[in-house]
Design an enzyme around this catalytic site. Structure first.
Site, PDB file in Angstrom:
ATOM      1  CG  ASN A 150      -6.583  -1.187  -0.624  1.00 47.80           C
ATOM      2  OD1 ASN A 150      -5.192  -0.768  -0.880  1.00 47.80           O
ATOM      3  ND2 ASN A 150      -6.139  -1.720   0.398  1.00 47.80           N
TER       4      ASN A 150
ATOM      5  CB  CYS B  84      -1.314  -0.442   1.294  1.00 51.16           C
ATOM      6  SG  CYS B  84      -2.171  -1.337   1.401  1.00 51.16           S
TER       7      CYS B  84
ATOM      8  CG  HIS C 183      -3.318   2.889   1.203  1.00 53.82           C
ATOM      9  ND1 HIS C 183      -3.619   2.632   0.092  1.00 53.82           N
ATOM     10  CD2 HIS C 183      -3.946   1.988   2.067  1.00 53.82           C
ATOM     11  CE1 HIS C 183      -3.906   1.402  -0.217  1.00 53.82           C
ATOM     12  NE2 HIS C 183      -4.293   0.782   0.941  1.00 53.82           N
TER      13      HIS C 183
END
Ligand code: ACO
Length: 337
Positions: free
Chosen positions: A292, A116, A262
């Site tokens: 995501n 990430c 993020h």
């Protein structure tokens, strides 16, 4: 005059297939209500099962747009940095595959496996290359194909509902200037003691053989996450790293025009906004539409924020995130006037 690393073009690409929360209920015991309440996600894009494509293919589409906006031909690139946790192949890296798809023959390509925070580490790396004079024009890509590696049964529902496929790219250019523009600072961290909290551990080179039917029966080729541990660590580390980077760059939180975190869970980012006492409109969210997309979330959000007119010439943007590793970090970037 100083050499600065400035973003001069952005682009994004998601595969056309949309998977809504309701679509997921045909494979697993979940609900639109649970997913929206816990994560904020409404839908995500997954590649087409009938005509699958690789991470570098998504990266290529995003790169073409970024290159066009920067006014570069592929030949202008002197380094490709490709951030992904879902490379097309175990090896070689997706950066090499993208390089070939761009029609290049010897341009160097570097893959980053920072999950990430791939874009955050990538931006810091590109900045270091440019300021040291090792490169003048870098194509930085964040891309993921998660869907081919997810457990779509009820057993995998906690992880599967959050991930989407997608890609985004930025062109980073060396600019000689007296002004404080481009990457103003980066702060990077990792904590390997938490590696077990979020991982896919098969196939694995530490096993002999790397992948067996037994490992697959144990579902070890799917991602596993201790969601609560990651959530807690994010709420501790994201405000902490923001304070450090603001201090390092001599800026205040009011100097930042847009915070682009993020996109792992909208609740994490809402808690962050409240803990930092930031106005709601200063923290960008698009997890509702994409889920995501890991290394792609931040550049994808940057590209959308531009398109929506939330940022433009002269804007100062703070990127931050935490994910598997665990790794976390932040960068501040100012666009020239
Ligand atoms: N649908 C319905 N019910 C579900 C689902 C689902 N998709 N997933 C879990 N549940 C159930 C569980 O079985 C559990 O039921 P039980 O109470 O009967 O046992 C209940 O819901 C609560 O489950 P938890 O896992 O405790 O749910 P939690 O509130 O922790 O939310 C979530 C899970 C959304 C994943 C959250 O933990 C989270 O977002 N964590 C952080 C994620 C993150 O930031 N990851 C890092 C980035 S990703 C990367 O680096 C690659």
């Amino acid at each position: 005059m100083t050499t600065r690393a400035v973003i001069t073009g952005t682009g994004r690409y998601v595969p056309p297939r949309v998977v809504t929360n309701d679509d997921l209920t045909q494979w697993m015991d979940t609900s639109d209500e649970w997913i929206q309440q816990r994560t904020g996600i409404e839908k995500r894009h997954w590649i087409d099962e009938e005509a699958p494509v690789g991470t570098s293919d998504l990266g290529l589409e995003a790169s073409k747009i970024a290159l066009e906006r920067a006014g570069w031909a592929p030949e202008d690139i002197d380094l490709i940095i490709f951030a992904t946790l879902s490379p097309d192949l175990f090896f070689p890296g997706s950066g090499c595959l993208l390089q070939h798809k761009l029609g290049l023959e010897s341009t160097p390509a570097l893959d980053l496996r920072q999950q990430c925070t791939g874009f955050i580490y990538g931006l810091a790396t590109a900045d270091a290359y440019i300021r040291s004079g090792m490169a003048q024009r870098i194509l930085l890509v964040g891309a993921e194909v998660h869907s081919t590696g997810l457990d779509i049964s009820t057993e995998g529902r906690d992880v599967t509902v959050i991930f989407g496929d997608g890609a985004a790219a930025v062109c980073m250019e060396a600019v000689e200037t007296d002004q404080a523009v481009g990457v103003l600072g980066s702060v990077l961290h990792a904590k390997g003691s938490m590696a077990e909290s979020l991982k896919t551990d098969a196939p694995a080179s530490r096993e002999w053989p790397r992948l067996t039917a037994e490992m697959m029966a144990e579902r070890r080729h799917f991602p596993h996450m201790d969601g609560k541990a990651i959530f807690k660590e994010a709420l501790r580390r994201l405000p902490e790293v923001t304070k450090v980077i603001l201090k390092q760059t001599g800026l205040t939180k009011e100097d930042i025009d847009l915070y682009i975190p993020h996109q792992a869970n909208m609740r994490i980012n809402q808690f962050y906004q409240q803990m930092m006492k930031l106005p709601e409109e200063k923290v960008f969210h698009n997890i509702q539409r994409y889920g995501n997309t890991t290394a792609a979330t931040i550049p994808l959000a940057l590209d959308e924020a531009f398109e929506m007119g939330l940022i433009g010439k002269g804007s100062t943007v703070l990127f931050l995130g935490l994910g598997s590793g665990v790794t976390w970090g932040a960068n501040i970037h100012r666009f020239p006037e």
